[in-house]
Write an enzyme that holds these catalytic residues in place. Structure first.
Site, PDB file in Angstrom:
ATOM      1  N   VAL A 139       0.821  -1.208   0.000  1.00 44.78           N
ATOM      2  CA  VAL A 139       0.000   0.000   0.000  1.00 44.78           C
ATOM      3  C   VAL A 139       0.857   1.260   0.000  1.00 44.78           C
ATOM      4  CG1 VAL A 139      -0.166   0.179   2.522  1.00 44.78           C
ATOM      5  CG2 VAL A 139      -2.050   1.014   1.111  1.00 44.78           C
ATOM      6  N   LYS A 140       2.115   1.143   0.403  1.00 45.25           N
ATOM      7  CA  LYS A 140       2.994   2.310   0.498  1.00 45.25           C
ATOM      8  C   LYS A 140       3.425   2.853  -0.866  1.00 45.25           C
ATOM      9  CE  LYS A 140       3.124   2.432   5.023  1.00 45.25           C
ATOM     10  NZ  LYS A 140       2.572   3.568   5.775  1.00 45.25           N
ATOM     11  N   ASP A 141       3.169   2.096  -1.944  1.00 41.72           N
ATOM     12  CA  ASP A 141       3.449   2.634  -3.283  1.00 41.72           C
ATOM     13  C   ASP A 141       2.731   3.963  -3.473  1.00 41.72           C
ATOM     14  OD1 ASP A 141       4.741   0.262  -3.697  1.00 41.72           O
ATOM     15  OD2 ASP A 141       3.380  -0.478  -5.253  1.00 41.72           O
TER      16      ASP A 141
END
Length: 501
Positions: free
Chosen positions: A43-45
């Site tokens: 999700v950190k993309d």
């Protein structure tokens, strides 16, 4: 042509998949937002790309510059991916408890990795966040992304994750469940869904039991990239600005064992190879769904892949070592041996005088031997009398402390930190008793720590391990099966004490 002009254009638009087997018996549909399907695997993309683009627009990050961040791994991977695509150098500080897989991925992208000791108070200059700030200040052309306080972090989810979920569910979503780490995902996604639904969507934070966010004492836990730890010696522990508490309607607090086993169930029952924090979130989503009806729809964010945790969450040896797997009844395990409660732990800052006063107090079940080891950590035993196994710094004995006073090697007002001996060997409740016995014999040690669910649970003597092994061999010789202990209830300990109180 159905193509992207660059890798960063592929960030987002992750699939929403209904869970089918782990939700057996529930009348409410639960859908998993599979963030590990993004190009960087988490999700950190989204936050990484958003923060870089905002820094470029503001002139904080220029061509040839260096991106610096303190991370538990996933944000670093997202930033490293964007940096490789755009020609930036990157340096990341990570705590030493970070999985080896995450560190390897960062280095594969060409990032420089600085591993920092974990278990430090926030003010310590070696702390992962302070190290990142120092590197950024000392590096010409560097930009510190600071995901915890960067508004572009939650903005990414308000702009992308929230609208995707709303569109994918045709506006039918009634509950969002997400872990709270930096707070960016739950804040941005939750704010959008509340706004789009006119306040109808309930936002539930999934949090480790010990995390400060949901009222825990901040002790260390074993699930990475989620929650907020507070070291016992930290003076100030501010919450991230990326997290807006008003967005979260309530929390579901999930223990390490439930989180880790749920992550493994996802792989084995749903074919979804996810990390430990996904286990926390899905366990919370299952609790939420259990109280709802068929007209409701729960969406849970699955933040990253289990490929980052093959040496931890999905490794039987690691789980058994930290007491998250019990015996299967085929052979005696450490938890089958008769054990005794540990002496309440001491704080490293306790003076010799204070320590001796504590050890001299009579207590039920406390061994009377003056050479019995007492474990020492920064926090000592917490309010519930439990000490996390990873907190242990060393041990002392009453005899050793008095000898140090009598010989002049220590004064009564010296902290016990200066007199620590190594802690006794530690074994998980599900590790083979014969293996633990052999290890104690090799080290000429008489006593070991028993670990259950990552916590100091009991102490066991070498003789007790030997008795368990002999008893099993005698039973096998007589044709009897080794008696299996109930799940999570090691032998020699009353049922009410099996999980530390």
């Amino acid at each position: 042509m159905d193509v992207h002009t660059s890798l960063t254009a592929a960030v987002g638009n992750t699939p929403l998949v209904r869970l089918n087997r782990v939700t057996a018996g529930l009348g409410t549909p639960v859908y998993a937002k599979l963030e590990y399907a993004g190009p960087g695997g988490s999700v950190k993309d989204r936050a990484a790309l958003s923060m870089v683009e905002a820094a470029e627009e503001a002139g904080l990050l220029r061509p040839g510059g260096t991106i610096v961040e303190g991370t538990s791994g996933n944000t670093g991977v997202g930033l490293a991916m964007v940096a490789a695509q755009r020609g930036y150098r990157c340096v990341f500080t990570l705590p030493d408890k970070t999985s080896a897989e995450k560190i390897a991925v960062l280095r594969a992208y060409g990032a420089e990795v600085v591993v920092c000791p974990s278990g430090l108070p926030r003010e310590d200059p070696r702390h992962v966040f302070n190290a990142a700030k120092r590197i950024a200040a000392d590096t010409p052309g560097a930009w510190h992304s600071n995901q915890y306080d960067n508004p572009a972090n939650p903005a990414a989810h308000f702009r992308t994750t929230g609208p995707e979920i709303w569109r994918q569910t045709d506006g039918r979503v009634t509950h969002l469940v997400a872990g709270v780490g930096t707070g960016g995902t739950v804040t941005g996604t939750g704010e959008y869904l509340k706004q789009a639904s006119g306040g109808r969507v309930t936002v539930v934070g999934a949090d480790p039991e010990a995390s400060v966010y949901s009222g825990g004492d901040g002790r260390p836990y074993f699930v990475e990239s989620i929650g907020l730890v507070r070291h016992a010696e930290t003076v100030e522990n501010p919450w991230p600005e990326s997290y807006r508490p008003a967005v979260v309607d309530r929390f579901e607090r999930i223990g390490d064992r439930e989180s880790l086993h749920t992550a493994r169930r996802l792989a084995r029952e749903e074919g979804l190879l996810a990390g430990g924090s996904a286990g926390t979130a899905v366990a919370a989503a299952l609790r939420v769904a259990a109280g709802l009806g068929p007209e409701d729809l729960v969406v849970v964010v699955v933040p990253d892949s289990g490929r980052n945790y093959l040496s931890k969450v999905h490794d039987d040896g690691w789980l058994r070592r930290w007491g998250f797997l019990d015996g299967d009844g085929t052979h005696p395990v450490v938890g089958d041996a008769r054990s005794v409660p540990p002496v309440p732990g001491l704080r490293a800052s306790d003076t010799v005088k204070q320590a001796l006063a504590t050890l001299d107090e009579p207590a039920p079940g406390r061994p009377a031997e003056a050479d019995h080891p007492v474990l020492v950590s920064a926090a000592g035993a917490r309010a519930d009398g439990v000490m996390t196994a990873s907190e242990v710094l060393g041990s002392v004995t009453a005899r050793g402390l008095r000898t140090a006073l009598d010989s002049g090697a220590a004064r009564s007002d010296d902290p016990v930190r200066s007199l620590l001996a190594p802690p006794p060997p530690a074994f998980g409740v599900g590790e083979p008793a014969a293996q633990a016995l052999a290890a104690l014999e090799e080290k000429a040690a008489d006593i070991a720590v028993v670990v259950l669910d990552g916590r100091v649970h009991a102490l066991v003597r070498r003789a007790a391990l030997a008795a368990a092994v002999r008893g099993a061999r005698a039973g096998q010789a007589a044709g009897d099966a080794v008696p299996r202990q109930p799940e999570g209830r090691p032998g020699g300990v009353p049922a009410q004490d099996a999980h530390g109180g």
